[in-house]
Structure formats: structure tokens, C-alpha cells
Enzyme design. Sequence first.
Site, short mmCIF file in Angstrom:
data_model
loop_
_atom_site.label_atom_id
_atom_site.label_comp_id
_atom_site.label_asym_id
_atom_site.label_seq_id
_atom_site.Cartn_x
_atom_site.Cartn_y
_atom_site.Cartn_z
N TYR A 113 -7.33 -1.31 1.66
CA TYR A 113 -6.94 -2.42 2.47
C TYR A 113 -7.50 -3.72 1.96
O TYR A 113 -8.72 -3.90 1.77
CB TYR A 113 -7.48 -2.37 3.86
CG TYR A 113 -7.03 -1.08 4.52
CD1 TYR A 113 -7.45 -0.04 4.32
CD2 TYR A 113 -5.89 -1.19 5.53
CE1 TYR A 113 -6.99 1.25 5.15
CE2 TYR A 113 -5.44 -0.20 6.31
CZ TYR A 113 -6.03 1.17 6.10
OH TYR A 113 -5.47 2.22 6.71
N PRO A 160 0.40 -1.21 12.00
CA PRO A 160 0.02 0.03 11.41
C PRO A 160 -1.26 0.02 10.75
O PRO A 160 -1.80 0.89 10.03
CB PRO A 160 1.23 0.27 10.42
CG PRO A 160 1.95 -0.85 10.13
CD PRO A 160 1.67 -1.56 11.66
N TYR A 220 -11.24 4.98 13.18
CA TYR A 220 -10.31 5.36 12.14
C TYR A 220 -10.30 6.93 11.96
O TYR A 220 -9.23 7.42 11.87
CB TYR A 220 -10.81 5.05 10.63
CG TYR A 220 -9.61 5.15 9.44
CD1 TYR A 220 -9.51 6.02 8.62
CD2 TYR A 220 -8.98 3.90 9.46
CE1 TYR A 220 -8.33 5.73 7.79
CE2 TYR A 220 -7.82 3.54 8.59
CZ TYR A 220 -7.55 4.83 7.75
OH TYR A 220 -6.59 4.52 6.91
N LYS A 277 -2.41 4.45 13.14
CA LYS A 277 -2.65 5.05 14.43
C LYS A 277 -1.35 5.66 15.10
O LYS A 277 -1.56 6.34 16.11
CB LYS A 277 -3.41 4.06 15.37
CG LYS A 277 -4.88 4.04 15.19
CD LYS A 277 -5.54 5.25 15.02
CE LYS A 277 -6.81 5.43 14.26
NZ LYS A 277 -7.39 6.64 13.92
N HIS A 327 -9.22 12.98 2.81
CA HIS A 327 -9.92 11.93 2.37
C HIS A 327 -11.07 11.41 3.22
O HIS A 327 -11.32 11.68 4.46
CB HIS A 327 -9.04 10.36 2.31
CG HIS A 327 -7.95 10.17 1.16
ND1 HIS A 327 -7.54 9.22 1.02
CD2 HIS A 327 -7.53 11.33 0.45
CE1 HIS A 327 -6.71 9.10 -0.06
NE2 HIS A 327 -6.68 10.51 -0.47
P1 FAS Z 1 10.12 7.90 16.70
O1 FAS Z 1 10.59 6.27 16.82
O2 FAS Z 1 9.66 8.34 15.60
O3 FAS Z 1 11.25 8.70 17.14
C1 FAS Z 1 12.03 8.30 18.37
C2 FAS Z 1 13.35 9.14 18.20
O4 FAS Z 1 14.20 8.83 19.40
C3 FAS Z 1 14.18 8.54 16.67
O5 FAS Z 1 14.69 9.76 15.87
C4 FAS Z 1 15.52 7.94 17.56
O6 FAS Z 1 16.46 8.23 16.80
C5 FAS Z 1 15.55 8.70 18.71
N1 FAS Z 1 16.25 7.76 19.78
C6 FAS Z 1 15.97 6.43 20.04
N2 FAS Z 1 16.95 6.22 20.85
C7 FAS Z 1 17.66 7.04 21.53
C8 FAS Z 1 18.65 7.26 22.38
N3 FAS Z 1 19.06 6.17 23.24
N4 FAS Z 1 19.22 8.59 22.36
C9 FAS Z 1 18.59 9.65 21.86
N5 FAS Z 1 17.80 9.31 20.73
C10 FAS Z 1 17.36 8.16 20.69
N6 FAS Z 1 2.68 4.72 12.12
C11 FAS Z 1 1.41 4.97 11.42
O7 FAS Z 1 0.49 5.67 11.67
N7 FAS Z 1 1.34 4.35 9.98
C12 FAS Z 1 2.44 3.54 9.51
O8 FAS Z 1 2.45 3.10 8.49
C13 FAS Z 1 3.54 3.32 10.23
N8 FAS Z 1 4.78 2.70 9.79
C14 FAS Z 1 6.06 2.45 10.60
C15 FAS Z 1 7.15 1.97 10.17
C16 FAS Z 1 8.11 1.39 10.82
C17 FAS Z 1 9.26 0.89 10.49
C18 FAS Z 1 7.91 2.21 12.30
C19 FAS Z 1 9.39 1.86 13.20
C20 FAS Z 1 6.68 2.75 12.89
C21 FAS Z 1 5.79 3.02 11.85
N9 FAS Z 1 4.75 3.86 12.35
C22 FAS Z 1 3.56 3.95 11.64
C23 FAS Z 1 4.78 4.43 13.78
C24 FAS Z 1 5.61 5.63 13.70
O9 FAS Z 1 4.89 6.34 12.54
C25 FAS Z 1 5.30 6.18 15.12
O10 FAS Z 1 4.24 6.08 15.67
C26 FAS Z 1 5.97 7.53 15.15
O11 FAS Z 1 7.24 7.50 14.51
C27 FAS Z 1 6.07 7.71 16.61
O12 FAS Z 1 6.74 8.77 16.61
P2 FAS Z 1 8.00 9.03 18.02
O13 FAS Z 1 7.12 8.48 19.26
O14 FAS Z 1 8.38 10.38 17.97
O15 FAS Z 1 9.08 7.69 17.90
C1 PHB Z 2 0.76 4.84 4.69
O1 PHB Z 2 0.36 5.65 3.62
O2 PHB Z 2 1.94 4.69 4.98
C2 PHB Z 2 -0.07 4.07 5.52
C3 PHB Z 2 -1.70 4.37 5.39
C4 PHB Z 2 -2.50 3.75 6.26
C5 PHB Z 2 -2.06 2.78 7.20
C6 PHB Z 2 -0.64 2.31 7.22
C7 PHB Z 2 0.24 3.17 6.51
O3 PHB Z 2 -3.08 2.12 7.87
#
Ligand code: FAS
Ligand code: PHB
Length: 396
Positions: A204, A296, A388, A300, A76
Amino acid sequence: MTKRIRTAVGIVGSGPAGLLLSQLLARQGIDTIVIDRQPREYIEGRIRAGVLEWSTVEVLSDAGVGERMMAEGLPHGGFDLAFQGDHHRIDLEGLTGKRVMVYGQTEITKDLFEKRATGGQIFHLGVSDTRLEEIHSDKPRIHFQKDSEDYEIECDFIAGCDGFHGVSRQAFPSDTIALFERVYPFGWLGLLTARPPVAEELIYTNHERGFSLCSMRSKALSRYYLQVPVDETVEAWSDDRFWDELTIRLGEDTSRSLETGPSIEKSIAPLRSFVAEPMQYGRLFLAGDAAHIVPPTGAKGLNLAVADVRLLSDALIAHYREGTATLLESYSERCLARIWKVERFSWYLTTMMHQFPDNNAFEQRMQRAEFEYVAQSECASMAIAENYVGLPLERG
Ligand code: FAS
Ligand code: PHB
């Protein structure tokens, strides 16, 4: 009887951070063991991020997991900001020469899991009672239980990649870590539907009823978000109610192209800004959501996790290949220098694009003025664009 296992780097968490770290280290012949409390299918199924900085694309390609992303991902060159019916396109490619890649985090996780599994990675998934010990010694240990068996991993280093709710950050002695947090008074209700996206690029929107975001996963799979009150429940939102609200917030012109359909997934994510300082204690190093959270809005979270992992893998490789500790000793400082700038951008865009229940008339005028300034100033649009597409990463 505790089963004792030995590896170079014990990785807690098999999300994007833990999986990518294991892949980058494996390519340098450095052994790891990855544990997670969830099973693989649960981790692969979590719907989260959707937009990748191009530097993230490059890291994943260099790591040998870029093939499907390059084939199926959508590059994009810009996105729309809409404010009470007025639109302004942030021309990412025109302003910075760079694009972003739309490719779901679920797909990245699947690609990484597949690569690691076929590469012989030792996983322990579905574990419980994870505990870190001796993190200040040169032989830190990870305890966990699996199928009622006790395990102990003895390693040289522990990578805490276990997300915001993990145990790694909790293992820091309380007087060695500072926490910085802002919890926002709203959440994002996300919906995934097998319908073409409403527009070619992301939109957005700040509407008087609240923020909305139109995103996608492919040309046939769309992802939409609505700002909802912080105590809202998914049960309160039928598909019809979601589509009716999104239609209002998008306005007549944009919603004319909206193709509604049944939700495949619907969930609410809370929004917070969070940073833990420092990101290392002894032989324990935090990476990704374990150390920081961004709202989000700036897309990032995942990109920050990848940036941490690049710096941590560089540092561990330097330790094992050259016997140098400089990159390890400066890991936290180098990560945080960039993390705080990304926290700022994510907070800025969230503040500009959401309806805050306690905003008074002056603060609402400030939001409008910010949008108009961005729309009229190439410099202001450039500032958004360069954040961005991703700030530079100093690899030391
Ligand atoms: P993660 O949270 O992905 O992974 C951590 C892992 O550790 C999990 O698999 C968990 O099961 C494991 N874990 C936890 N406790 C443990 C324990 N005690 N023992 C063993 N394992 C354990 N980012 C964006 O850029 N755009 C978005 O739209 C966006 N939406 C999101 C929505 C939600 C609900 C959440 C929670 C995050 C969102 N994020 C978004 C951010 C997300 O993408 C994170 O930045 C990304 O998953 C980070 O990756 P990790 O650091 O690997 O953590
Ligand atoms: C998504 O596609 O999930 C998304 C894209 C941009 C954002 C947040 C989430 O800023």
C-alpha cells in the site's frame, strides 16, 4: 397468472452473502430460494475483493467450499506500507499469530455457485422488478418477474443480500432506518494482468501523486490499483498510462521488479463509508453490502459480509431448530457493534494512505506523522495488524 412458490428463507442477491447464506442453511436442511437480477456468469465475473480474514477462510471451509481456496489461495503473513519512498512492513503473523488468505472473490463466488447448483439450490437469475411485501407480517413475500412471468415467493424470512444498489434496504419504512455515509473525493482504478506480482506481499503506497496498491490473485496474476479523481473515466487510462503512473508512485526500487502486461480487466470503483441502522425490520434481515460499505483500503467488504452471514445463519438455525428468537432479535445490534469498528479501521487506513485534494499542509504533516508513528511503534503496528487479520466475532 402469478406463479406462487414457497420456501423457508427467500434470499435476494446471489453474491457472496446470498450464496454463503443459502449454503449454511442448506447444511441444516433449511430450504431457501435465491434470486438475482444478473445471470450467473456476470456475478462470477465481477472482479472485487482479494484478501480474506482467516475467520472467513474457516467459515468457507466449514461450509464445504474451502478445498480449491486451500489449494490455490496464498496465505500471507504481512504487507507493506510505503510512504513517499519509506517502507514499513506490518508483520501480521509476528504481531498477531494470524495470517490472511489472498484468494479472489470471483473464485469464492464460483466455488459457492458450484456447490449450491450441485446441491439442488433453486435459483432464479436474471430476474427483474424485485419487490418485497408484507415484511412486517409472519408471511413476507418477494415478487419478481422472469421471462415475462410474474412470480411470488412466500417465505418465513427474507434475507436482503442484494448489495448497495439493491431493493431490500429501500423496503424499510423511511422512519425506521438511519443512514450514515462518507463519500471520498477519489476512486480506485483497478487493473488485472497476467504477470507475476511485483512483490511477494501486498504494498500500500501513499505517494504525493496519489495512493497505489499492489495485490495479486496468484503468482501469475496481479491486481493493481491507482487512486484517481472521483470523476475519472477508464477510457482516459491506456495500459501504458497506468503502468507509467504506477511506476512513478512505486518509486525506483520497487518498480524495478514490476512486470507490466496487457490489462485483462480495468475498472473504477468509487469509495465510500456507509452504514444502515438497524439491519432488520420485521422478517427482513440485511446482510453484506446491502447494509454497509467500506472503502476497500482495509480489505474488509467481503469479510464483513461473511461475518453478517455467520450471525444471520446462526440466528435462523436457532429459530428453526430450537424455536428461539433471541439471536434473531439481537442480530442487528450484534452485527453493528463489530461493523462500526471495521468502518473505523477502513476509514483510518484510507485517511492515512490517500492524497486528499483539500488537505492543507498541516493535514499532510499529520499523515506523515501517523506513518512514522506506526513505523516506530510496535503498539501502533499491532493495532493495524489486529484489525487487518480481523477482529473477533461474538457469535452470541
Ligand atoms: P454483492 O454486491 O456482491 O451482491 C449483491 C447481489 O445482489 C448482486 O449479484 C446483484 O446483482 C444482486 N441484486 C442487486 N439488486 C437486486 C435486485 N433488485 N433484485 C435481485 N438481485 C439484486 N471488498 C474488498 O474486501 N476488497 C475489494 O477490493 C473490493 N472491491 C470492490 C469493488 C467494487 C466495484 C465493489 C462494488 C465492491 C468491492 N468490494 C471489495 C466489496 C465487495 O467485495 C463486497 O463487499 C461484496 O461483494 C459483498 O457481497 P454481497 O453483500 O453479497 O453484495
Ligand atoms: C485486491 O486484491 O483486490 C485487494 C487487496 C487488498 C485491498 C483491496 C483490494 O485492501
